[in-house]
Design an enzyme around this catalytic site. Structure first.
Site, PDB file in Angstrom:
ATOM      1  CB  SER A 118      -8.131  -0.679   4.732  1.00  0.00           C
ATOM      2  OG  SER A 118      -8.874  -1.885   4.330  1.00  0.00           O
ATOM      3  NE  ARG A 122      -3.624  -2.539   0.179  1.00  0.00           N
ATOM      4  CZ  ARG A 122      -3.046  -3.584  -0.432  1.00  0.00           C
ATOM      5  NH1 ARG A 122      -1.859  -3.604  -1.121  1.00  0.00           N
ATOM      6  NH2 ARG A 122      -3.596  -4.865  -0.301  1.00  0.00           N
ATOM      7  CD  GLU A 160      -4.933   0.587   2.741  1.00  0.00           C
ATOM      8  OE1 GLU A 160      -4.815  -0.106   3.479  1.00  0.00           O
ATOM      9  OE2 GLU A 160      -5.552   0.320   1.784  1.00  0.00           O
TER      10      GLU A 160
HETATM   11  C1  LIG Z   1     -15.316  -0.168  -0.281  1.00  0.00           C
HETATM   12  C2  LIG Z   1     -13.874   0.023  -0.443  1.00  0.00           C
HETATM   13  C3  LIG Z   1     -13.042  -1.225  -0.566  1.00  0.00           C
HETATM   14  C4  LIG Z   1     -11.839  -1.176  -0.760  1.00  0.00           C
HETATM   15  N1  LIG Z   1     -11.167  -2.091  -0.764  1.00  0.00           N
HETATM   16  C5  LIG Z   1      -9.723  -2.030  -1.058  1.00  0.00           C
HETATM   17  C6  LIG Z   1      -8.959  -3.179  -1.296  1.00  0.00           C
HETATM   18  O1  LIG Z   1      -9.402  -4.262  -1.175  1.00  0.00           O
HETATM   19  N2  LIG Z   1      -7.565  -2.929  -1.461  1.00  0.00           N
HETATM   20  C7  LIG Z   1      -7.036  -1.856  -1.538  1.00  0.00           C
HETATM   21  O2  LIG Z   1      -5.782  -1.678  -1.617  1.00  0.00           O
HETATM   22  N3  LIG Z   1      -7.887  -0.617  -1.522  1.00  0.00           N
HETATM   23  C8  LIG Z   1      -9.038  -0.757  -1.280  1.00  0.00           C
HETATM   24  N4  LIG Z   1      -9.875   0.286  -1.349  1.00  0.00           N
HETATM   25  C9  LIG Z   1      -9.232   1.591  -1.103  1.00  0.00           C
HETATM   26  C10 LIG Z   1      -9.080   2.348  -2.444  1.00  0.00           C
HETATM   27  O3  LIG Z   1     -10.077   1.806  -3.357  1.00  0.00           O
HETATM   28  C11 LIG Z   1      -7.877   2.138  -3.404  1.00  0.00           C
HETATM   29  O4  LIG Z   1      -6.647   2.863  -2.405  1.00  0.00           O
HETATM   30  C12 LIG Z   1      -7.754   2.717  -4.770  1.00  0.00           C
HETATM   31  O5  LIG Z   1      -6.742   2.389  -5.541  1.00  0.00           O
HETATM   32  C13 LIG Z   1      -7.948   4.251  -4.688  1.00  0.00           C
HETATM   33  O6  LIG Z   1      -7.969   4.737  -6.015  1.00  0.00           O
HETATM   34  P1  LIG Z   1      -8.872   5.986  -6.209  1.00  0.00           P
HETATM   35  O7  LIG Z   1      -8.596   6.230  -7.741  1.00  0.00           O
HETATM   36  O8  LIG Z   1     -10.185   6.140  -5.627  1.00  0.00           O
HETATM   37  O9  LIG Z   1      -7.910   7.048  -5.586  1.00  0.00           O
HETATM   38  P2  LIG Z   1      -8.074   8.302  -4.637  1.00  0.00           P
HETATM   39  O10 LIG Z   1      -8.661   7.654  -3.324  1.00  0.00           O
HETATM   40  O11 LIG Z   1      -8.831   9.156  -5.281  1.00  0.00           O
HETATM   41  O12 LIG Z   1      -6.829   8.879  -4.239  1.00  0.00           O
HETATM   42  C14 LIG Z   1      -6.015   8.146  -3.339  1.00  0.00           C
HETATM   43  C15 LIG Z   1      -4.523   8.577  -3.698  1.00  0.00           C
HETATM   44  O13 LIG Z   1      -3.868   8.336  -4.999  1.00  0.00           O
HETATM   45  C16 LIG Z   1      -3.650   9.664  -5.627  1.00  0.00           C
HETATM   46  N5  LIG Z   1      -4.198   9.674  -7.143  1.00  0.00           N
HETATM   47  C17 LIG Z   1      -5.154   9.313  -7.456  1.00  0.00           C
HETATM   48  N6  LIG Z   1      -5.180   9.463  -8.903  1.00  0.00           N
HETATM   49  C18 LIG Z   1      -4.057   9.593  -9.280  1.00  0.00           C
HETATM   50  C19 LIG Z   1      -3.286   9.729 -10.306  1.00  0.00           C
HETATM   51  N7  LIG Z   1      -3.727   9.616 -11.642  1.00  0.00           N
HETATM   52  N8  LIG Z   1      -1.891  10.279 -10.393  1.00  0.00           N
HETATM   53  C20 LIG Z   1      -1.241  10.480  -9.333  1.00  0.00           C
HETATM   54  N9  LIG Z   1      -1.913  10.166  -8.125  1.00  0.00           N
HETATM   55  C21 LIG Z   1      -3.281   9.845  -7.961  1.00  0.00           C
HETATM   56  C22 LIG Z   1      -4.452  10.736  -4.738  1.00  0.00           C
HETATM   57  O14 LIG Z   1      -3.810  11.935  -4.948  1.00  0.00           O
HETATM   58  C23 LIG Z   1      -4.516  10.232  -3.470  1.00  0.00           C
HETATM   59  O15 LIG Z   1      -3.212  10.441  -2.631  1.00  0.00           O
HETATM   60  C24 LIG Z   1     -11.462   0.274  -1.217  1.00  0.00           C
HETATM   61  C25 LIG Z   1     -12.186   1.341  -0.762  1.00  0.00           C
HETATM   62  C26 LIG Z   1     -13.553   1.164  -0.894  1.00  0.00           C
HETATM   63  C27 LIG Z   1     -14.249   2.403  -0.419  1.00  0.00           C
END
Ligand SMILES: Cc1cc2nc3c(=O)[nH]c(=O)nc-3n(C[C@H](O)[C@H](O)[C@H](O)COP(=O)(O)OP(=O)(O)OC[C@H]3O[C@@H](n4cnc5c(N)ncnc54)[C@H](O)[C@@H]3O)c2cc1C
Length: 281
Positions: free
Chosen positions: A200, A151, A271
């Site tokens: 998480s 992570r 996280e």
């Molecule tokens: C119901 C639920 C279940 C989940 N299960 C998991 C799981 O099993 N495993 C897991 O690892 N995570 C899980 N997550 C957390 C989350 O989905 C992940 O961390 C996911 O990868 C975040 O992606 P996002 O596009 O929504 O990023 P965001 O939440 O929008 O951003 C997260 C970080 O990434 C950065 N970011 C986003 N896009 C970019 C880009 N294009 N370039 C540079 N930086 C960027 C942001 O600035 C921020 O620091 C879960 C979340 C939810 C709501």
């Protein structure tokens, strides 16, 4: 001023100084040349945004930067492409290896930034390379250069994942479908899937107990502050119980850290990512 609460899965957070939805590499490069702090968001599924808002130019990649194409064993996706769309395209092309992402409701850029993973798989295992833009230029980085570990990546605000190539392997689509069905069923059994959360809260500590089990043993399931509560189903999730504010979630996080420290001597590491002038106590 655009309110960011509708761009986060928890549904909290104030406005951004400016929100831009660039659709091409050139547009992002132009935005990065402005002399202002920049942060990129994906689907906001791992984000806590300050209630007071964010004094930055917030980018949400769209159009060509959210497109997906398959080229032999490579899945080429924009940083703003949803994991769900990528998985769908991979399955249709008979390419496996991305099934772990079925329950990660984010984008490719967010997945790389977080090295998102589940059920033994993560982005570091499938990522071939990522195209990253900064104010100083744009270039391809390997997983090693991105420093992907549990992570974690070395990416910081101001570095934008524009595109990525995932190397996948042939797998019959029916098999992929069955694997995804099974993973989703396991997820539904253990975690709140129909609530507004950000996934998480904490990374799992180096301990016999996972973060969730530890916080459950601390008696925190269902604990509520303001409009946010620790999930009664899984203690490593915080739910928006109706009218949560980011400050409520931060107070719950501080309380969870305090209890884990007192009862287990463990410093839980969050996280979830923070945007704006906020911090975890
Ligand atoms: C119901 C639920 C279940 C989940 N299960 C998991 C799981 O099993 N495993 C897991 O690892 N995570 C899980 N997550 C957390 C989350 O989905 C992940 O961390 C996911 O990868 C975040 O992606 P996002 O596009 O929504 O990023 P965001 O939440 O929008 O951003 C997260 C970080 O990434 C950065 N970011 C986003 N896009 C970019 C880009 N294009 N370039 C540079 N930086 C960027 C942001 O600035 C921020 O620091 C879960 C979340 C939810 C709501």
């Amino acid at each position: 001023m655009t309110d960011l609460s509708r761009y986060t899965t928890l549904g909290t957070g104030g406005p951004a100084r400016e929100l831009a939805q660039p659709e091409s590499i050139a547009e992002v490069e132009e935005l990065l040349r402005r002399d202002v702090p920049v942060a990129t968001i994906g689907l906001g599924s791992n984000l806590l945004v300050a209630d007071e808002g964010v004094d930055a130019l917030v980018l949400k990649l769209a159009g060509g930067l959210a497109a997906v194409e398959v080229d032999g064993p490579l899945l080429r996706a924009g940083g703003g492409a949803a994991n769900a769309v990528c998985l769908h395209r991979a399955r249709a092309a008979g390419l496996g290896g991305f099934e772990f992402a079925c329950a990660i409701p984010g984008t490719i850029g967010g997945g790389i930034r977080m090295n998102g993973g589940a059920y033994g798989g993560d982005f570091s295992q499938v990522l071939e390379r990522a195209l990253v833009a900064t104010a100083d230029g744009t270039g391809w980085l390997t997983p090693a250069e991105l420093g992907l570990s549990y992570r974690h990546s070395n990416l910081r605000h101001g570095q934008v994942v524009l595109q990525a190539e995932l190397r996948l392997a042939p797998r019959p689509s029916e098999e992929i479908k069955a694997a995804v069905r099974e993973l989703n069923a396991r997820r539904k059994e253990a975690q709140p899937t129909n609530r507004r959360t950000f996934g998480s809260v904490f990374k799992n500590p180096d301990h016999d107990l996972s973060a969730g089990r530890m916080l459950e043993a601390c008696g925190l399931k269902g604990h509520r502050i303001g409009g946010a509560q620790i999930s009664p189903k899984h203690a490593n999730f915080i739910e928006n119980a109706g009218s949560a504010r980011t400050e409520d979630a931060l107070a719950l996080i501080a309380e969870a850290r305090r209890r884990a420290r007192e009862q287990y001597g463990v410093e839980l590491v969050h996280e979830v990512q923070l945007l704006g002038d906020i911090a975890i106590e």
